[in-house]
Design a protein around this motif. Structure first.
Motif, PDB file in Angstrom:
ATOM      1  N   HIS A 111       1.065  -1.236   0.008  1.00 48.56           N
ATOM      2  CA  HIS A 111       0.045   0.168   0.093  1.00 48.56           C
ATOM      3  C   HIS A 111       1.008   1.197   0.091  1.00 48.56           C
ATOM      4  O   HIS A 111       0.186   2.294  -0.308  1.00 48.56           O
ATOM      5  N   ASP A 112       2.036   1.142   0.275  1.00 49.01           N
ATOM      6  CA  ASP A 112       3.143   2.384   0.314  1.00 49.01           C
ATOM      7  C   ASP A 112       4.360   1.910   0.226  1.00 49.01           C
ATOM      8  O   ASP A 112       5.251   1.252   1.168  1.00 49.01           O
ATOM      9  N   ARG A 113       5.097   2.333  -0.891  1.00 49.61           N
ATOM     10  CA  ARG A 113       6.246   1.864  -1.102  1.00 49.61           C
ATOM     11  C   ARG A 113       7.492   2.159  -0.173  1.00 49.61           C
ATOM     12  O   ARG A 113       8.502   1.728   0.031  1.00 49.61           O
ATOM     13  N   ARG A 114       7.128   3.350   0.629  1.00 51.97           N
ATOM     14  CA  ARG A 114       7.909   3.978   1.504  1.00 51.97           C
ATOM     15  C   ARG A 114       7.992   3.120   2.736  1.00 51.97           C
ATOM     16  O   ARG A 114       9.000   3.156   3.608  1.00 51.97           O
ATOM     17  N   SER A 115       6.937   2.390   3.068  1.00 55.40           N
ATOM     18  CA  SER A 115       6.779   1.566   4.127  1.00 55.40           C
ATOM     19  C   SER A 115       7.429   0.066   4.185  1.00 55.40           C
ATOM     20  O   SER A 115       7.362  -0.293   2.838  1.00 55.40           O
ATOM     21  N   VAL A 116       8.018  -0.535   5.207  1.00 59.67           N
ATOM     22  CA  VAL A 116       8.692  -2.016   5.241  1.00 59.67           C
ATOM     23  C   VAL A 116       7.642  -2.617   6.181  1.00 59.67           C
ATOM     24  O   VAL A 116       7.398  -2.187   7.301  1.00 59.67           O
ATOM     25  N   HIS A 117       7.382  -3.893   5.722  1.00 59.56           N
ATOM     26  CA  HIS A 117       6.899  -4.631   6.724  1.00 59.56           C
ATOM     27  C   HIS A 117       7.965  -5.795   7.068  1.00 59.56           C
ATOM     28  O   HIS A 117       8.722  -6.270   6.471  1.00 59.56           O
ATOM     29  N   ILE A 118       7.885  -6.052   8.433  1.00 57.68           N
ATOM     30  CA  ILE A 118       8.885  -6.906   9.033  1.00 57.68           C
ATOM     31  C   ILE A 118       8.157  -8.360   9.329  1.00 57.68           C
ATOM     32  O   ILE A 118       6.804  -8.169  10.250  1.00 57.68           O
ATOM     33  N   THR A 119       8.645  -9.692   9.127  1.00 60.07           N
ATOM     34  CA  THR A 119       8.012 -10.579   9.263  1.00 60.07           C
ATOM     35  C   THR A 119       9.081 -11.487  10.012  1.00 60.07           C
ATOM     36  O   THR A 119      10.312 -11.698   9.642  1.00 60.07           O
ATOM     37  N   LEU A 120       8.745 -12.315  11.077  1.00 60.22           N
ATOM     38  CA  LEU A 120       9.352 -13.248  11.711  1.00 60.22           C
ATOM     39  C   LEU A 120       9.646 -14.492  10.707  1.00 60.22           C
ATOM     40  O   LEU A 120       8.678 -15.071  10.123  1.00 60.22           O
ATOM     41  N   THR A 121      10.790 -14.944  10.561  1.00 60.08           N
ATOM     42  CA  THR A 121      11.196 -16.181   9.648  1.00 60.08           C
ATOM     43  C   THR A 121      10.706 -17.190  10.639  1.00 60.08           C
ATOM     44  O   THR A 121      10.594 -17.285  11.797  1.00 60.08           O
ATOM     45  N   GLU A 122      10.710 -18.698  10.137  1.00 52.96           N
ATOM     46  CA  GLU A 122      10.341 -19.804  10.871  1.00 52.96           C
ATOM     47  C   GLU A 122      11.570 -19.924  11.976  1.00 52.96           C
ATOM     48  O   GLU A 122      11.225 -20.201  12.968  1.00 52.96           O
ATOM     49  N   PRO A 123      12.945 -19.922  11.547  1.00 53.49           N
ATOM     50  CA  PRO A 123      13.756 -19.846  12.525  1.00 53.49           C
ATOM     51  C   PRO A 123      13.421 -18.744  13.774  1.00 53.49           C
ATOM     52  O   PRO A 123      13.933 -19.276  14.764  1.00 53.49           O
ATOM     53  N   GLY A 124      13.324 -17.669  13.228  1.00 52.55           N
ATOM     54  CA  GLY A 124      13.013 -16.776  14.304  1.00 52.55           C
ATOM     55  C   GLY A 124      11.967 -16.988  15.157  1.00 52.55           C
ATOM     56  O   GLY A 124      11.829 -16.944  16.472  1.00 52.55           O
ATOM     57  N   ARG A 125      10.718 -17.678  14.502  1.00 52.72           N
ATOM     58  CA  ARG A 125       9.587 -18.035  15.443  1.00 52.72           C
ATOM     59  C   ARG A 125       9.953 -19.229  16.439  1.00 52.72           C
ATOM     60  O   ARG A 125       9.764 -19.113  17.591  1.00 52.72           O
ATOM     61  N   GLU A 126      10.701 -20.255  16.040  1.00 54.14           N
ATOM     62  CA  GLU A 126      11.366 -21.172  16.800  1.00 54.14           C
ATOM     63  C   GLU A 126      12.152 -20.557  17.930  1.00 54.14           C
ATOM     64  O   GLU A 126      12.108 -21.155  18.972  1.00 54.14           O
ATOM     65  N   ALA A 127      13.034 -19.731  17.628  1.00 52.84           N
ATOM     66  CA  ALA A 127      14.009 -19.116  18.370  1.00 52.84           C
ATOM     67  C   ALA A 127      13.672 -18.564  19.590  1.00 52.84           C
ATOM     68  O   ALA A 127      13.801 -18.514  20.717  1.00 52.84           O
ATOM     69  N   ILE A 128      12.375 -17.582  19.220  1.00 52.00           N
ATOM     70  CA  ILE A 128      11.696 -16.706  20.185  1.00 52.00           C
ATOM     71  C   ILE A 128      10.719 -17.714  21.209  1.00 52.00           C
ATOM     72  O   ILE A 128      10.746 -17.122  22.391  1.00 52.00           O
ATOM     73  N   ALA A 129      10.121 -18.489  20.567  1.00 58.75           N
ATOM     74  CA  ALA A 129       9.205 -19.544  21.386  1.00 58.75           C
ATOM     75  C   ALA A 129      10.163 -20.380  22.463  1.00 58.75           C
ATOM     76  O   ALA A 129       9.561 -20.383  23.595  1.00 58.75           O
ATOM     77  N   GLU A 130      11.417 -20.651  21.900  1.00 53.41           N
ATOM     78  CA  GLU A 130      12.194 -21.468  22.632  1.00 53.41           C
ATOM     79  C   GLU A 130      12.678 -20.464  23.886  1.00 53.41           C
ATOM     80  O   GLU A 130      12.876 -20.922  25.188  1.00 53.41           O
ATOM     81  N   ALA A 131      13.178 -19.326  23.325  1.00 54.55           N
ATOM     82  CA  ALA A 131      13.831 -18.378  24.475  1.00 54.55           C
ATOM     83  C   ALA A 131      12.730 -17.715  25.596  1.00 54.55           C
ATOM     84  O   ALA A 131      13.016 -17.421  26.738  1.00 54.55           O
ATOM     85  N   PHE A 132      11.365 -17.694  25.027  1.00 57.73           N
ATOM     86  CA  PHE A 132      10.470 -17.248  26.083  1.00 57.73           C
ATOM     87  C   PHE A 132      10.359 -18.110  27.190  1.00 57.73           C
ATOM     88  O   PHE A 132       9.992 -17.542  28.255  1.00 57.73           O
ATOM     89  N   GLY A 133      10.399 -19.291  26.866  1.00 57.13           N
ATOM     90  CA  GLY A 133      10.325 -20.194  28.191  1.00 57.13           C
ATOM     91  C   GLY A 133      11.292 -19.950  29.318  1.00 57.13           C
ATOM     92  O   GLY A 133      11.110 -19.725  30.475  1.00 57.13           O
ATOM     93  N   ALA A 134      12.544 -19.627  28.711  1.00 56.94           N
ATOM     94  CA  ALA A 134      13.562 -19.344  29.827  1.00 56.94           C
ATOM     95  C   ALA A 134      13.157 -17.939  30.343  1.00 56.94           C
ATOM     96  O   ALA A 134      13.508 -17.483  31.360  1.00 56.94           O
ATOM     97  N   HIS A 135      12.927 -16.979  29.511  1.00 55.42           N
ATOM     98  CA  HIS A 135      12.629 -15.601  30.022  1.00 55.42           C
ATOM     99  C   HIS A 135      11.291 -15.661  31.124  1.00 55.42           C
ATOM    100  O   HIS A 135      11.495 -14.980  32.014  1.00 55.42           O
ATOM    101  N   ASN A 136      10.562 -16.452  30.755  1.00 51.65           N
ATOM    102  CA  ASN A 136       9.343 -16.717  31.687  1.00 51.65           C
ATOM    103  C   ASN A 136       9.559 -16.877  32.997  1.00 51.65           C
ATOM    104  O   ASN A 136       9.289 -16.751  34.036  1.00 51.65           O
ATOM    105  N   GLU A 137      10.885 -18.147  33.109  1.00 47.56           N
ATOM    106  CA  GLU A 137      11.377 -18.738  34.242  1.00 47.56           C
ATOM    107  C   GLU A 137      12.015 -17.599  35.066  1.00 47.56           C
ATOM    108  O   GLU A 137      11.754 -17.531  36.291  1.00 47.56           O
ATOM    109  N   ARG A 138      12.543 -16.532  34.309  1.00 50.83           N
ATOM    110  CA  ARG A 138      13.297 -15.584  35.129  1.00 50.83           C
ATOM    111  C   ARG A 138      12.153 -14.429  35.825  1.00 50.83           C
ATOM    112  O   ARG A 138      12.213 -14.016  36.876  1.00 50.83           O
ATOM    113  N   GLU A 139      11.044 -14.333  35.203  1.00 54.87           N
ATOM    114  CA  GLU A 139       9.972 -13.695  35.362  1.00 54.87           C
ATOM    115  C   GLU A 139       9.254 -14.204  36.555  1.00 54.87           C
ATOM    116  O   GLU A 139       8.949 -13.255  37.598  1.00 54.87           O
TER     117      GLU A 139
END
Length: 181
Positions: free
Chosen positions: A118-146
């Protein structure tokens, strides 16, 4: 030769004990301060800084991420693809900081970018599949600290603190606080 008692106290300070010292010293230097407001803000800031340092050093740095990098990945994980300006808003970061982080996340294969249709000046950012796996795994450790931090309070204390922090956050607009947009 006598030493200034303030200098002696200063030599024995740590990150959290500095709050009491700072309030005493400012009270001596400045007329009409509100020491309770000062204590609230200094303590809140120092506890938040300690918590963020703990999360970053124990969970995110070992994965090669910074705290801001985690925040961008976390937002993308939960929302799906977003424009960079919306990521900046949701993370409380500047657009420039998000742009720089996305360069790193893209280089590391955790996120990708494409021009918005819709706007060539704007950029959409997408999580890749490796990114999705990495953040899902990391969030478990993150929540343990929380949990470790939260468990220093009783359940009723946690509920009260959450309510008070929400009230403080909502009241910030009434106080004319500046926010990123």
């Amino acid at each position: 030769m006598s030493t200034d008692p303030a200098d002696e106290r200063a030599a024995n300070l740590d990150f959290l004990s500095f709050v009491d010292y700072a309030i005493d010293r400012v009270d001596q230097e400045v007329d009409e301060i509100d020491p309770v407001a000062m204590r609230l803000v200094l303590t809140l800031h120092r506890v938040t800084s300690s918590l963020v340092y703990d999360l970053e050093s124990s969970v995110h740095r070992p994965r090669g991420w910074s705290w801001p990098g985690f925040r961008v990945l976390f937002v993308l994980w939960l929302t799906g693809p977003l424009e960079a300006k919306k990521i900046a808003e949701l993370t409380g970061m500047s657009r420039a900081a998000v742009s720089s982080l996305v360069n790193t996340l893209d280089r590391d294969g955790l996120a990708s970018r494409r021009q918005a249709e819709h706007d060539r000046r704007s950029v959409h950012i997408t999580l890749t599949e490796p990114g999705r796996e990495a953040i899902a795994e990391a969030f478990g450790a993150h929540n343990e600290r929380e949990q470790a931090w939260a468990n220093t309070l009783s359940k009723p204390e946690r509920t009260i603190l959450i309510g008070l922090l929400q009230k403080l956050a909502l009241g910030a607009s009434d106080a004319g606080a500046k926010r990123r947009s």
